[in-house]
Design a protein around this motif. Structure first.
Motif, short mmCIF file in Angstrom:
data_model
loop_
_atom_site.label_atom_id
_atom_site.label_comp_id
_atom_site.label_asym_id
_atom_site.label_seq_id
_atom_site.Cartn_x
_atom_site.Cartn_y
_atom_site.Cartn_z
N VAL A 111 17.69 -1.64 9.70
CA VAL A 111 17.42 -2.50 10.85
C VAL A 111 16.15 -2.05 11.56
N ALA A 112 16.02 -0.75 11.78
CA ALA A 112 14.84 -0.22 12.47
C ALA A 112 13.56 -0.53 11.70
N SER A 113 13.61 -0.39 10.38
CA SER A 113 12.41 -0.64 9.58
C SER A 113 11.99 -2.10 9.66
N ILE A 114 12.96 -3.02 9.61
CA ILE A 114 12.63 -4.44 9.69
C ILE A 114 12.00 -4.77 11.04
N VAL A 115 12.63 -4.31 12.12
CA VAL A 115 12.13 -4.61 13.46
C VAL A 115 10.74 -4.04 13.67
N LEU A 116 10.55 -2.79 13.27
CA LEU A 116 9.26 -2.14 13.50
C LEU A 116 8.16 -2.76 12.66
N VAL A 117 8.43 -3.02 11.39
CA VAL A 117 7.40 -3.56 10.51
C VAL A 117 7.03 -4.98 10.89
N LEU A 118 8.02 -5.83 11.14
CA LEU A 118 7.71 -7.20 11.55
C LEU A 118 7.02 -7.23 12.91
N GLY A 119 7.40 -6.31 13.79
CA GLY A 119 6.72 -6.22 15.08
C GLY A 119 5.26 -5.85 14.92
N LEU A 120 5.00 -4.87 14.04
CA LEU A 120 3.61 -4.50 13.77
C LEU A 120 2.83 -5.66 13.16
N ASP A 121 3.46 -6.39 12.24
CA ASP A 121 2.80 -7.54 11.62
C ASP A 121 2.39 -8.55 12.70
N TRP A 122 3.31 -8.87 13.56
CA TRP A 122 3.07 -9.89 14.58
C TRP A 122 1.96 -9.47 15.54
N ILE A 123 2.06 -8.26 16.06
CA ILE A 123 1.06 -7.80 17.03
C ILE A 123 -0.32 -7.70 16.39
N ALA A 124 -0.38 -7.13 15.19
CA ALA A 124 -1.67 -6.96 14.52
C ALA A 124 -2.30 -8.32 14.18
N LEU A 125 -1.50 -9.24 13.64
CA LEU A 125 -2.04 -10.56 13.29
C LEU A 125 -2.53 -11.31 14.51
N SER A 126 -1.83 -11.16 15.63
CA SER A 126 -2.22 -11.88 16.84
C SER A 126 -3.52 -11.36 17.45
N THR A 127 -4.01 -10.20 17.00
CA THR A 127 -5.26 -9.67 17.53
C THR A 127 -6.47 -10.08 16.70
N LEU A 128 -6.25 -10.66 15.52
CA LEU A 128 -7.36 -10.99 14.64
C LEU A 128 -8.12 -12.21 15.14
N ASP A 129 -9.42 -12.19 14.92
CA ASP A 129 -10.28 -13.30 15.32
C ASP A 129 -10.10 -14.46 14.35
N ILE A 130 -10.01 -15.67 14.89
CA ILE A 130 -9.79 -16.84 14.04
C ILE A 130 -10.92 -17.02 13.03
N ASN A 131 -12.13 -16.56 13.36
CA ASN A 131 -13.26 -16.70 12.45
C ASN A 131 -13.15 -15.78 11.24
N ASP A 132 -12.34 -14.74 11.35
CA ASP A 132 -12.19 -13.77 10.26
C ASP A 132 -10.90 -13.96 9.48
N ILE A 133 -10.07 -14.87 9.94
CA ILE A 133 -8.70 -14.92 9.43
C ILE A 133 -8.62 -15.28 7.95
N TRP A 134 -9.52 -16.12 7.46
CA TRP A 134 -9.46 -16.54 6.06
C TRP A 134 -9.66 -15.35 5.13
N ILE A 135 -10.64 -14.53 5.43
CA ILE A 135 -10.91 -13.38 4.57
C ILE A 135 -9.87 -12.29 4.76
N LEU A 136 -9.61 -11.92 6.01
CA LEU A 136 -8.73 -10.78 6.28
C LEU A 136 -7.30 -11.03 5.82
N LEU A 137 -6.76 -12.21 6.10
CA LEU A 137 -5.38 -12.48 5.73
C LEU A 137 -5.24 -12.65 4.22
N SER A 138 -6.24 -13.26 3.60
CA SER A 138 -6.19 -13.41 2.14
C SER A 138 -6.19 -12.06 1.44
#
Length: 256
Positions: A111-138
């Motif tokens: 449970v802890a691993s799921i919460v922590l990892v998905l939380g990190l995913d969400w916070i990190a993705l929300s900080t990315l610039d929309i202009n960079d998202i195609w390259i970085l997310l791919s």
């Protein structure tokens, strides 16, 4: 064609002919196409993020993209992360840890691993610039789907059954070639910044593989899934750090 179709049906819930639900046995070479499927998933995720960015607050757009990625993969890798966390950090020996991983319930580590990892995913993705998202997310999704190949390269398969048993005899030169190709493609997309994402993701996969080797005696499908999720999270965090540092994210061919 069949290895590509099998790779898609292994990594997603997208129904395709000759895939997981057919009578034909899966192609043993399907994992070699995981990076390509990851790149396609990443492009789709970037497209969704771009669409939602104009309609919703950025944090909510990021959350919906992470949710969509979990749905389209059938939460397979998330389940693997939970099982691996419970097994690797519980039990007295390799046999008991593997037994824990087979149990249908999820323990505190899972449970802890799921919460922590998905939380990190969400916070990190929300900080990315929309202009960079195609390259970085791919690149991030491509690298995370290459993580199982690195784990296969450095570990043996220890479970008597499971999806992973079909791919235990993949030639190591082929695994090395695909991993190296993924690194080259990552560098070609935006130079040093995206190459550093690849290195960070592979470092996470290497740690997962070495931990599995020490605690379980080898790897299985759950270990591969954990490698995917942890490599994805590390890549996203690295991407957020790169953007925050002011790195220029643009295709290397733009300067030609």
């Amino acid at each position: 064609m069949k290895p590509f179709v099998d790779a898609i049906t292994l990594l997603t819930i997208i129904p395709l002919p000759f895939g997981r639900g057919s009578d034909a046995p899966p192609s043993r070479f399907a994992p070699l196409l995981f990076p390509l499927v990851g790149l396609l998933i990443g492009l789709g995720a970037a497209g969704l993020f771009t669409l939602l960015y104009d309609l919703l607050p950025k944090n909510l757009a990021a959350a919906l993209v992470i949710t969509t990625l979990a749905i389209i993969t059938g939460a397979l890798h998330i389940d693997g992360l939970a099982d691996f966390s419970d097994g690797a950090f519980g039990g007295r020996d390799a046999e008991s840890r593997l037994r824990i991983m087979k149990q249908p319930d999820i323990g505190a580590f899972g449970v802890a691993s799921i919460v922590l990892v998905l939380g990190l995913d969400w916070i990190a993705l929300s900080t990315l610039d929309i202009n960079d998202i195609w390259i970085l997310l791919s690149v991030t999704v491509m690298i995370s789907r290459t993580a199982p190949l690195l784990i296969m390269l450095i570990t043996s398969y220890v479970s008597p059954n499971g999806l992973g048993k079909n791919y235990v005899n993949l030639p190591k030169p082929a695994l090395i070639a695909i991993i190296a190709t993924t690194l080259v493609v990552s560098a070609a997309l935006a130079g040093g910044p995206t190459l550093s994402l690849a290195v960070a993701g592979f470092a996470a996969a290497l740690i997962v593989g070495l931990l599995a080797k020490k605690r379980l005696g080898g790897s299985n499908g759950d270990v591969y899934g954990a490698g995917v999720e942890l490599a994805f999270a590390v890549c996203l965090v690295a991407a957020a750090g790169i953007v925050d540092a002011g790195a220029i994210i643009e295709p290397v061919w733009s300067g030609l």
